[in-house]
Enzyme design. Sequence first.
Site, PDB file in Angstrom:
ATOM      1  N   THR A  97      61.588 106.514  29.937  1.00 24.98           N
ATOM      2  CA  THR A  97      60.685 105.514  30.509  1.00 24.98           C
ATOM      3  C   THR A  97      59.452 105.305  29.618  1.00 24.98           C
ATOM      4  O   THR A  97      59.054 106.228  28.891  1.00 24.98           O
ATOM      5  CB  THR A  97      60.227 105.979  31.913  1.00 24.98           C
ATOM      6  OG1 THR A  97      59.102 105.205  32.324  1.00 24.98           O
ATOM      7  CG2 THR A  97      59.808 107.449  31.924  1.00 24.98           C
ATOM      8  N   ASP A  98      58.858 104.121  29.727  1.00 24.36           N
ATOM      9  CA  ASP A  98      57.607 103.871  28.982  1.00 24.36           C
ATOM     10  C   ASP A  98      56.474 104.754  29.505  1.00 24.36           C
ATOM     11  O   ASP A  98      55.443 104.897  28.852  1.00 24.36           O
ATOM     12  CB  ASP A  98      57.215 102.387  29.050  1.00 24.36           C
ATOM     13  CG  ASP A  98      56.942 101.872  30.462  1.00 24.36           C
ATOM     14  OD1 ASP A  98      57.103 102.626  31.438  1.00 24.36           O
ATOM     15  OD2 ASP A  98      56.548 100.689  30.583  1.00 24.36           O
ATOM     16  N   GLU A  99      56.658 105.358  30.695  1.00 21.07           N
ATOM     17  CA  GLU A  99      55.582 106.148  31.300  1.00 21.07           C
ATOM     18  C   GLU A  99      55.300 107.438  30.530  1.00 21.07           C
ATOM     19  O   GLU A  99      54.252 108.051  30.709  1.00 21.07           O
ATOM     20  CB  GLU A  99      55.887 106.427  32.780  1.00 21.07           C
ATOM     21  CG  GLU A  99      56.053 105.136  33.551  1.00 21.07           C
ATOM     22  CD  GLU A  99      56.107 105.279  35.068  1.00 21.07           C
ATOM     23  OE1 GLU A  99      55.582 106.254  35.602  1.00 21.07           O
ATOM     24  OE2 GLU A  99      56.694 104.379  35.704  1.00 21.07           O
ATOM     25  N   TYR A 149      56.104 113.065  37.435  1.00 20.59           N
ATOM     26  CA  TYR A 149      57.314 112.326  37.036  1.00 20.59           C
ATOM     27  C   TYR A 149      57.333 112.109  35.525  1.00 20.59           C
ATOM     28  O   TYR A 149      58.287 112.510  34.840  1.00 20.59           O
ATOM     29  CB  TYR A 149      57.386 110.978  37.770  1.00 20.59           C
ATOM     30  CG  TYR A 149      58.364 109.981  37.155  1.00 20.59           C
ATOM     31  CD1 TYR A 149      59.731 110.249  37.123  1.00 20.59           C
ATOM     32  CD2 TYR A 149      57.913 108.786  36.592  1.00 20.59           C
ATOM     33  CE1 TYR A 149      60.629 109.351  36.542  1.00 20.59           C
ATOM     34  CE2 TYR A 149      58.807 107.881  36.026  1.00 20.59           C
ATOM     35  CZ  TYR A 149      60.158 108.162  35.996  1.00 20.59           C
ATOM     36  OH  TYR A 149      61.036 107.272  35.424  1.00 20.59           O
ATOM     37  N   LYS A 172      59.821 113.627  32.550  1.00 21.61           N
ATOM     38  CA  LYS A 172      60.620 112.763  31.663  1.00 21.61           C
ATOM     39  C   LYS A 172      60.252 113.038  30.196  1.00 21.61           C
ATOM     40  O   LYS A 172      61.131 113.052  29.323  1.00 21.61           O
ATOM     41  CB  LYS A 172      60.395 111.285  31.997  1.00 21.61           C
ATOM     42  CG  LYS A 172      60.878 110.836  33.371  1.00 21.61           C
ATOM     43  CD  LYS A 172      62.392 110.909  33.547  1.00 21.61           C
ATOM     44  CE  LYS A 172      63.132 109.878  32.719  1.00 21.61           C
ATOM     45  NZ  LYS A 172      64.598 109.900  33.049  1.00 21.61           N
ATOM     46  N   ARG A 224      51.733  96.358  34.917  1.00 25.84           N
ATOM     47  CA  ARG A 224      53.074  96.818  34.577  1.00 25.84           C
ATOM     48  C   ARG A 224      53.794  95.684  33.837  1.00 25.84           C
ATOM     49  O   ARG A 224      53.513  94.510  34.071  1.00 25.84           O
ATOM     50  CB  ARG A 224      53.872  97.189  35.847  1.00 25.84           C
ATOM     51  CG  ARG A 224      53.270  98.355  36.651  1.00 25.84           C
ATOM     52  CD  ARG A 224      53.370  99.664  35.880  1.00 25.84           C
ATOM     53  NE  ARG A 224      52.873 100.826  36.610  1.00 25.84           N
ATOM     54  CZ  ARG A 224      51.628 101.310  36.486  1.00 25.84           C
ATOM     55  NH1 ARG A 224      50.750 100.723  35.690  1.00 25.84           N
ATOM     56  NH2 ARG A 224      51.263 102.396  37.153  1.00 25.84           N
TER      57      ARG A 224
HETATM   58  P1  NAD Z   1      67.147 105.834  41.194  1.00 25.12           P
HETATM   59  O1  NAD Z   1      66.135 106.737  41.824  1.00 25.12           O
HETATM   60  O2  NAD Z   1      67.424 104.509  41.828  1.00 25.12           O
HETATM   61  O3  NAD Z   1      68.553 106.590  41.068  1.00 25.12           O
HETATM   62  C1  NAD Z   1      68.671 107.899  40.615  1.00 25.12           C
HETATM   63  C2  NAD Z   1      70.132 108.316  40.759  1.00 25.12           C
HETATM   64  O4  NAD Z   1      70.292 109.632  40.219  1.00 25.12           O
HETATM   65  C3  NAD Z   1      70.605 108.363  42.209  1.00 25.12           C
HETATM   66  O5  NAD Z   1      71.893 107.796  42.319  1.00 25.12           O
HETATM   67  C4  NAD Z   1      70.643 109.851  42.521  1.00 25.12           C
HETATM   68  O6  NAD Z   1      71.588 110.200  43.525  1.00 25.12           O
HETATM   69  C5  NAD Z   1      71.017 110.431  41.168  1.00 25.12           C
HETATM   70  N1  NAD Z   1      70.569 111.821  41.007  1.00 25.12           N
HETATM   71  C6  NAD Z   1      69.332 112.338  41.269  1.00 25.12           C
HETATM   72  N2  NAD Z   1      69.332 113.661  41.045  1.00 25.12           N
HETATM   73  C7  NAD Z   1      70.575 113.984  40.590  1.00 25.12           C
HETATM   74  C8  NAD Z   1      71.175 115.201  40.163  1.00 25.12           C
HETATM   75  N3  NAD Z   1      70.494 116.347  40.163  1.00 25.12           N
HETATM   76  N4  NAD Z   1      72.463 115.169  39.752  1.00 25.12           N
HETATM   77  C9  NAD Z   1      73.169 114.006  39.756  1.00 25.12           C
HETATM   78  N5  NAD Z   1      72.656 112.833  40.171  1.00 25.12           N
HETATM   79  C10 NAD Z   1      71.366 112.824  40.575  1.00 25.12           C
HETATM   80  O7  NAD Z   1      66.673 105.665  39.685  1.00 25.12           O
HETATM   81  P2  NAD Z   1      66.626 104.371  38.729  1.00 25.12           P
HETATM   82  O8  NAD Z   1      65.422 103.575  39.064  1.00 25.12           O
HETATM   83  O9  NAD Z   1      67.963 103.737  38.700  1.00 25.12           O
HETATM   84  O10 NAD Z   1      66.327 105.085  37.323  1.00 25.12           O
HETATM   85  C11 NAD Z   1      67.412 105.546  36.511  1.00 25.12           C
HETATM   86  C12 NAD Z   1      66.834 106.141  35.235  1.00 25.12           C
HETATM   87  O11 NAD Z   1      66.028 105.170  34.553  1.00 25.12           O
HETATM   88  C13 NAD Z   1      65.927 107.347  35.464  1.00 25.12           C
HETATM   89  O12 NAD Z   1      66.170 108.298  34.465  1.00 25.12           O
HETATM   90  C14 NAD Z   1      64.520 106.779  35.341  1.00 25.12           C
HETATM   91  O13 NAD Z   1      63.606 107.760  34.899  1.00 25.12           O
HETATM   92  C15 NAD Z   1      64.734 105.684  34.301  1.00 25.12           C
HETATM   93  N6  NAD Z   1      63.803 104.544  34.377  1.00 25.12           N
HETATM   94  C16 NAD Z   1      63.656 103.825  35.543  1.00 25.12           C
HETATM   95  C17 NAD Z   1      62.805 102.731  35.563  1.00 25.12           C
HETATM   96  C18 NAD Z   1      62.645 101.870  36.803  1.00 25.12           C
HETATM   97  O14 NAD Z   1      61.825 100.936  36.789  1.00 25.12           O
HETATM   98  N7  NAD Z   1      63.398 102.088  37.858  1.00 25.12           N
HETATM   99  C19 NAD Z   1      62.073 102.381  34.406  1.00 25.12           C
HETATM  100  C20 NAD Z   1      62.237 103.145  33.250  1.00 25.12           C
HETATM  101  C21 NAD Z   1      63.113 104.216  33.257  1.00 25.12           C
HETATM  102  P1  TYD Z   2      56.197 101.643  41.395  1.00 26.61           P
HETATM  103  O1  TYD Z   2      57.167 100.581  41.793  1.00 26.61           O
HETATM  104  O2  TYD Z   2      56.104 102.871  42.230  1.00 26.61           O
HETATM  105  O3  TYD Z   2      56.515 101.985  39.865  1.00 26.61           O
HETATM  106  P2  TYD Z   2      55.653 102.888  38.794  1.00 26.61           P
HETATM  107  O4  TYD Z   2      54.634 103.661  39.524  1.00 26.61           O
HETATM  108  O5  TYD Z   2      56.731 103.757  38.222  1.00 26.61           O
HETATM  109  O6  TYD Z   2      55.083 101.905  37.819  1.00 26.61           O
HETATM  110  O7  TYD Z   2      54.749 100.995  41.340  1.00 26.61           O
HETATM  111  C1  TYD Z   2      54.474  99.869  40.518  1.00 26.61           C
HETATM  112  C2  TYD Z   2      52.997  99.547  40.656  1.00 26.61           C
HETATM  113  O8  TYD Z   2      52.758  99.106  42.015  1.00 26.61           O
HETATM  114  C3  TYD Z   2      52.104 100.746  40.435  1.00 26.61           C
HETATM  115  O9  TYD Z   2      50.932 100.354  39.712  1.00 26.61           O
HETATM  116  C4  TYD Z   2      51.715 101.196  41.843  1.00 26.61           C
HETATM  117  C5  TYD Z   2      51.768  99.916  42.646  1.00 26.61           C
HETATM  118  N1  TYD Z   2      52.163 100.091  44.074  1.00 26.61           N
HETATM  119  C6  TYD Z   2      51.357  99.551  45.092  1.00 26.61           C
HETATM  120  O10 TYD Z   2      50.307  98.912  44.842  1.00 26.61           O
HETATM  121  N2  TYD Z   2      51.758  99.734  46.392  1.00 26.61           N
HETATM  122  C7  TYD Z   2      52.898 100.426  46.717  1.00 26.61           C
HETATM  123  O11 TYD Z   2      53.189 100.586  47.923  1.00 26.61           O
HETATM  124  C8  TYD Z   2      53.708 100.963  45.660  1.00 26.61           C
HETATM  125  C9  TYD Z   2      54.966 101.721  45.968  1.00 26.61           C
HETATM  126  C10 TYD Z   2      53.296 100.768  44.349  1.00 26.61           C
END
Ligand code: NAD
Ligand code: TYD
Length: 332
Positions: free
Chosen positions: A123-125, A147, A151, A211
Amino acid sequence: MRVLVTGGCGFIGSNFIRLLLQEHAEDEVLNLDKLTYAGNPENLKDVEDDPRYNFMKGDICDARDVEEAFSWGPEAVVNFAAETHVDRSITSPEDFIRTDVLGTYRILEEARKEGVRLLHISTDEVYGSIESGSFSEDSPLMPNSPYSASKAAADLLVRAYVRTYGLEALIVRSSNNYGPYQYPEKVIPLFVTNLLEGRKVPLYGEGKNVRDWLYVEDNCRAIDLVLRSGSPGQIYNVGGGEERTNLELTRAILEIMGAGEESVERVPDRPGHDLRYSVDTRKVRGLGWSPRYDFETGLRKTVAWYREHTEWWKPIKSGEFRRYYVEKYGDI
Ligand code: NAD
Ligand code: TYD
C-alpha cells in the site's frame, strides 16, 4: 499460468480473480482465504462453477495450510491476504502483526522453498504522509498506523528474501481503491450505503485529509501487468492520480446521491490520521499501464453498483458490522 491468490474473497482479491479468469483463458486460480469478517464467498459467486477456479479455506499464518496450497503447483502467488482497516488496527493491532507480518513470512518461506514467483500486494500507506509532492518507490518507509507499520514490515521481509535468497518477488504499492465488493467499513462504501439507508455520513475531523482514489479494476489491471511484465525484485507504485480531500469526496457522493450537507455528521478525528498520501506512478506507467476510469466515472459506477446490490451489503451491515458500527459511531 497457475496462480495462487491469497485473500481472494476480499475486495481487491475478488476483483482480481474475476479479471484474471476473464482476461486469460488459459489461467487457473487457487484462492486461499481464511474467510475473516472481510472475506465473503459471495464476492466470487459468479465464478464459483468455473472449472479453472479453486478455493481452499486456510490461514496464511498456518505453515501447513500454506504448504498444502503450494502443493497445488502454482507458477506464481499473489499475496492479497491481510488485515486492512486502519481504524481496526488502532483498536486491535495484534491481528495485523500476525497476518500482515507473520503471514507474509509464511508465504515467503514456501515461495522460496518451491521457487515460485511472488507478487506481494502492499500500500502507499507504508511511505507515511506527504504534504506536497509524491513518493517514489525509493522513498523511505515512514508508516504511522499499526496497519501501515505491519505492511511496511512485510515489504522489508520481501526485500530481504529477494536480496538474501534471490527470491523472484515483486511488490505493488497502490493508493486507496474503491469499487464493487468493498466492505462497508471503508469510507466510500460506508458513506454510500449509509445514505441509501437514510443515515448520515461520519466525516472525521475537518475533512481535510487527502487520498488518491483508484478504481479497483484499474488496480487489478496494474497488478496483472506487473505479475506478467514486471522485473523481479522491483517495486511498483500504482495510483489513480485523483487526489481529493475527504470533504470533496463527501460532497461528490452527496451530489451523485441527491443528498445535502445536513447528511454530514462531523465526528472526532482518527488518532495519528495521515494528512495526505501521494505516489509517483511513472514506473508502472512505463510498463504500459494507465487508469481507464476517472474519479467521476468510477464513483458513479460504484454508487450505481451499491444501489443495485443491496442484497450484497444489507446482510453485512446488519451482521458483524452492526456491532462494530454502533460501538464506533453510536447512533449516526
Ligand atoms: P479486504 O479486507 O477486503 O480482504 C482481505 C481478505 O484477506 C479477506 O478475504 C480475508 O478473509 C483474507 N484474510 C485475512 N486474513 C487472512 C489470513 N490470515 N489468511 C488467509 N486469508 C486472510 O482487503 P482489500 O481491501 O481487498 O486489500 C487487499 C490487499 O490490498 C491488502 O494486502 C491491502 O493491504 C492491500 N491494499 C488495499 C487497498 C485498499 O484501498 N483497499 C489499498 C492499497 C493496498
Ligand atoms: P479509509 O476508507 O478507512 O481508508 P484509509 O484510512 O486506508 O485511507 O478512510 C479513507 C479516508 O476517509 C481517511 O482519511 C479517513 C476518512 N474516513 C472518514 O472521514 N470517516 C469514516 O467513517 C471513515 C471510515 C474514514
